[in-house]
Design a protein around this motif. Sequence first.
Motif, short mmCIF file in Angstrom:
data_model
loop_
_atom_site.label_atom_id
_atom_site.label_comp_id
_atom_site.label_asym_id
_atom_site.label_seq_id
_atom_site.Cartn_x
_atom_site.Cartn_y
_atom_site.Cartn_z
N ALA A 43 26.38 6.97 -1.76
CA ALA A 43 26.11 6.03 -2.95
C ALA A 43 26.65 6.78 -3.70
N ASP A 44 27.19 8.90 -3.65
CA ASP A 44 28.12 8.70 -5.11
C ASP A 44 29.04 8.20 -5.30
N LYS A 45 29.89 7.34 -4.06
CA LYS A 45 31.22 6.23 -4.27
C LYS A 45 30.67 5.38 -5.17
N LEU A 46 29.80 4.72 -4.21
CA LEU A 46 28.94 3.65 -4.50
C LEU A 46 28.52 3.00 -5.52
N LEU A 47 27.50 4.14 -6.17
CA LEU A 47 27.20 3.29 -7.82
C LEU A 47 28.15 3.73 -8.90
N PRO A 48 28.37 2.39 -9.70
CA PRO A 48 29.47 3.16 -10.27
C PRO A 48 29.45 4.56 -11.20
N ASN A 49 30.68 5.07 -11.54
CA ASN A 49 30.13 5.90 -12.71
C ASN A 49 29.43 5.91 -14.20
N ILE A 50 29.99 4.19 -14.64
CA ILE A 50 29.10 3.69 -15.79
C ILE A 50 28.98 2.42 -15.78
N LEU A 51 28.18 2.44 -16.33
CA LEU A 51 27.52 0.54 -15.94
C LEU A 51 26.48 0.46 -17.35
N VAL A 52 27.11 -0.35 -17.82
CA VAL A 52 26.88 -0.56 -18.94
C VAL A 52 26.15 -2.35 -19.46
N GLN A 53 25.24 -2.87 -19.93
CA GLN A 53 25.04 -3.93 -20.47
C GLN A 53 25.84 -4.55 -21.48
N LYS A 54 26.09 -5.93 -21.30
CA LYS A 54 26.57 -6.72 -22.10
C LYS A 54 25.88 -7.11 -23.56
N ASN A 55 26.32 -7.05 -24.98
CA ASN A 55 25.07 -6.99 -25.51
C ASN A 55 25.14 -8.45 -26.04
N ASN A 56 26.59 -9.68 -25.32
CA ASN A 56 26.22 -10.37 -26.01
C ASN A 56 26.11 -12.05 -24.87
N ARG A 57 25.71 -11.19 -23.99
CA ARG A 57 25.37 -11.67 -22.74
C ARG A 57 23.63 -11.88 -21.99
N ALA A 58 23.36 -12.36 -21.92
CA ALA A 58 22.45 -12.50 -20.54
C ALA A 58 22.73 -11.78 -19.38
N TYR A 59 22.33 -11.21 -18.91
CA TYR A 59 21.98 -11.26 -17.19
C TYR A 59 23.79 -10.58 -17.26
N THR A 60 24.00 -9.75 -18.13
CA THR A 60 25.83 -9.63 -17.35
C THR A 60 25.74 -7.82 -17.79
N TRP A 61 26.05 -6.94 -16.41
CA TRP A 61 26.63 -5.91 -16.41
C TRP A 61 28.41 -5.50 -16.25
N GLU A 62 28.42 -4.74 -16.23
CA GLU A 62 29.75 -4.27 -16.31
C GLU A 62 29.86 -2.66 -16.02
N LYS A 63 30.73 -2.70 -15.27
CA LYS A 63 31.67 -1.09 -15.16
C LYS A 63 32.48 -1.01 -15.94
N LEU A 64 32.57 0.61 -16.21
CA LEU A 64 33.80 0.85 -17.01
C LEU A 64 34.04 2.61 -16.16
N GLU A 65 34.82 2.80 -16.91
CA GLU A 65 34.94 4.48 -16.83
C GLU A 65 34.88 5.81 -16.64
N GLU A 66 34.94 5.22 -18.77
CA GLU A 66 35.10 5.86 -19.73
C GLU A 66 34.05 5.33 -20.94
N TRP A 67 33.25 6.51 -21.43
CA TRP A 67 32.16 6.04 -22.59
C TRP A 67 33.51 6.92 -24.10
N GLY A 68 34.02 5.73 -24.79
CA GLY A 68 34.58 7.13 -25.82
C GLY A 68 36.43 6.33 -25.82
N SER A 69 36.33 5.61 -26.42
CA SER A 69 38.22 4.94 -26.45
C SER A 69 38.93 6.02 -27.33
N ASP A 70 39.97 6.48 -26.83
CA ASP A 70 40.60 7.64 -27.79
C ASP A 70 41.36 6.27 -28.81
N LYS A 71 42.06 5.61 -28.87
CA LYS A 71 42.10 3.74 -29.94
C LYS A 71 41.60 3.74 -30.27
#
Length: 794
Positions: free
Chosen positions: A548-576
Amino acid sequence: MKINQYSLKPTDRETMIQELKLIDCYEEQKTATDQWFSFLSNGFPEVQEASGLIEKYKLLLASEQLNLADFKNSKQIVTKEIFYTIALQLLEFQLGIDFQVSSILADTKKLGIFTVKGSLETNEDVIEAWYYLLNTHTKKGLSYLDLLASRGFYAKRHPLKPLFFNGKAQAVFDTNKLIREVVYVEAPLDTDEDGKRDLLKVEILRPSETYDGLRVPSVFTASPYNQGINPEAGERMMHEVNVPLTRKEPNERSYEEIQFVPVEKAIPAERMVNGQTTKASETFMREKSYALNDYFLARGFAAVYSAGIGTRGSDGIQTCGSVEQTIATTAVIEWLSGNRRAFTNRTDGIEISAWWSNQKVAMTGKSYLGTLATAAATTGVEGLETIISEAAISDWYQYYRDNGLVIAPGGYPGEDADVLAEETFSRMHDAGDYLAMKEFFDQKQKEMTRLQDRVTGDYNTFWDERNYLPNVKNIKADIVMVHGLNDWNVKPRHVAHLWEALKDVPVEKKLILHQGQHIYIHNMPSIDFNDMMNSWLSYKLYGIDNQADKLLPNILVQKNNRAYTWEKLEEWGSDKLATFYLGETQLSKEKQSGMKTYKDQLEAKQFATYTTNVAKWEADIKRTEGPMQGHRYLAKTAPLEEMVTLNGQPVLRLKIASSVNFGMVSAQLVDYGETKRLTEVPATIELKGLPLGHQWREEDIKEFQLGKTSSHKMITKGHINLQNRQYPWKTDDLAADEFVEVEIILQPTIYDLAKGHQIGLVIYGTDFGMTVRGNQEINYTLDFEGSEISLPVQ
């Protein structure tokens, strides 16, 4: 509709067969088609006879010409198309609405359904397909195997208890036989100063199998609301917010001057023990349960509830986030892990241990409940293996204050720490108990009112005690954090700061960000939240090697502009960073010159309207033209040439002057553009449509959906007192009409802006939903040459 599954564990064929045998669902057959029908015969646990099974087959469409009963009689061979035509119906998807037979494989993919690569020509292909189908989510949010369990699949079998399938605990426990008992944990506290250690009432629900030697882990929810609340008393204590902002006397205060340093207090000796027992002497009828705990009760976990100090049935007083409240929480964990005493009642002195516990504990809950889970984790208490904290406070100052301002949690203007303590002091419900405590508690409440300091709004020792972030380094428990990016009660900064502080702490951490407000997400079909938490707790509390420690995404975020849509991310916060400079009406990539003045004071009628209708103020402040013109600054970028994703904390830097020697700045970042946007409050899809076990409790099914077309939406906001430009504990000087430079870090976000939309910036003084509302004659002037906003773009 689309489902998103992140806890589906890849499994080899040999293990699949072993697990199918465990649930008495596998008999080897000669052909792939026979193997399929053998599996299908287990899909109708309500049916008692073969004739009834055929009737069920007649209800299912196998092809455009045949129902399943006719297909079986035709002796045709099962194909991949036929398998998934039947599978989608078993998963409660609807023909003509969710899928078409003519495009079944494409529709299956669109729905997010896992499909095998094989053609289903062999028994092995069918075994794999059926195994994964059992683990696939239905349209209503249960795995198919969980749906079968709720319909009595295990009632006709005698499975192992506990039972794990695809790495997750299964609903094999009879919840009609749960044991309900009450114990009183002795905490190392005396918050009511009666010369005796505080006893804490604890309610426990556990499987009856614990009497047969089974040792189970605990899901523990510490909820100050659990034994009742005092809404009328809290309402009477609400602070007036239609009061003026006042000037503060400047100082050179350092953090060290206000830093909280724990003082070791003498506590009374432990109680005399007059005997031991394994049987509680009190029970209860119905706990104020948390649905995720109900889910786990059917799967071999104990559910434990305690309201803590100052609540009905317990000793002590309410202290709202203090060290004492944390100690009361950890005392229960210590008892569950065999390191603290409890008694069967308040007087007899008969000690009872958590003999049924495997001494592993997870904490669960949202808001105050999740907050106490976070607080407990920062102590490093033994036995706490993990927490699932939802919408949790990590720093109480950031809940009731912000950068030197008194800031209300969204929707609760006038609330403060003392109000929340009053509302949750449920000892008030027992008149005799309250009579003995009233004078002492009222005195402590007056002290809290003074210490929380609504006059200056500065960060002080009271708030530093209630800041858990400095103690994050002590955390040993693994953490799952869940938070809404539109939660203006417990704002997104709380989880962002905790996530950041955990980066150097050697524990597993997972982050789930949804687009909602202050809500739970365990009853949403678009994401397998319950399955993920099942996988997580089976791993952490039962020691199941399910990765489970590897199976579950580190960050999972729901998209704000599409229903039923979730996305895996590596980090919260962009340096750009993309920097825009303020101008008269436009945010530009080139520096602009000029100034803009806006007036905070409104006409009396308009002010009165907004104080009673904050939603109208929220709409008007963002309107390009309207009654708030001249009372706020508003500028927009040019229409975006491509989609832009904001990921992190926008930073607003202003050169600003106040017409008086004090002032405040509020700011909102806004998405302007006509479109349908995801609602912040999920719609109810079906009342009581999500069963949590067999003949057990149910949950309403809810889901975020695209709402009506709207012209704008707030992305994030922030506030600051102009006299706290450097630190929230230090008051800076400010002269009337003096330009000063101030930096405001807005609440963190992850937000997609569509091509053609405009990014808007609204700057103003009084925030009718959150700040004090003095309606004072104050003019603010922005100097564009020193004003800019930096946006973290992905």
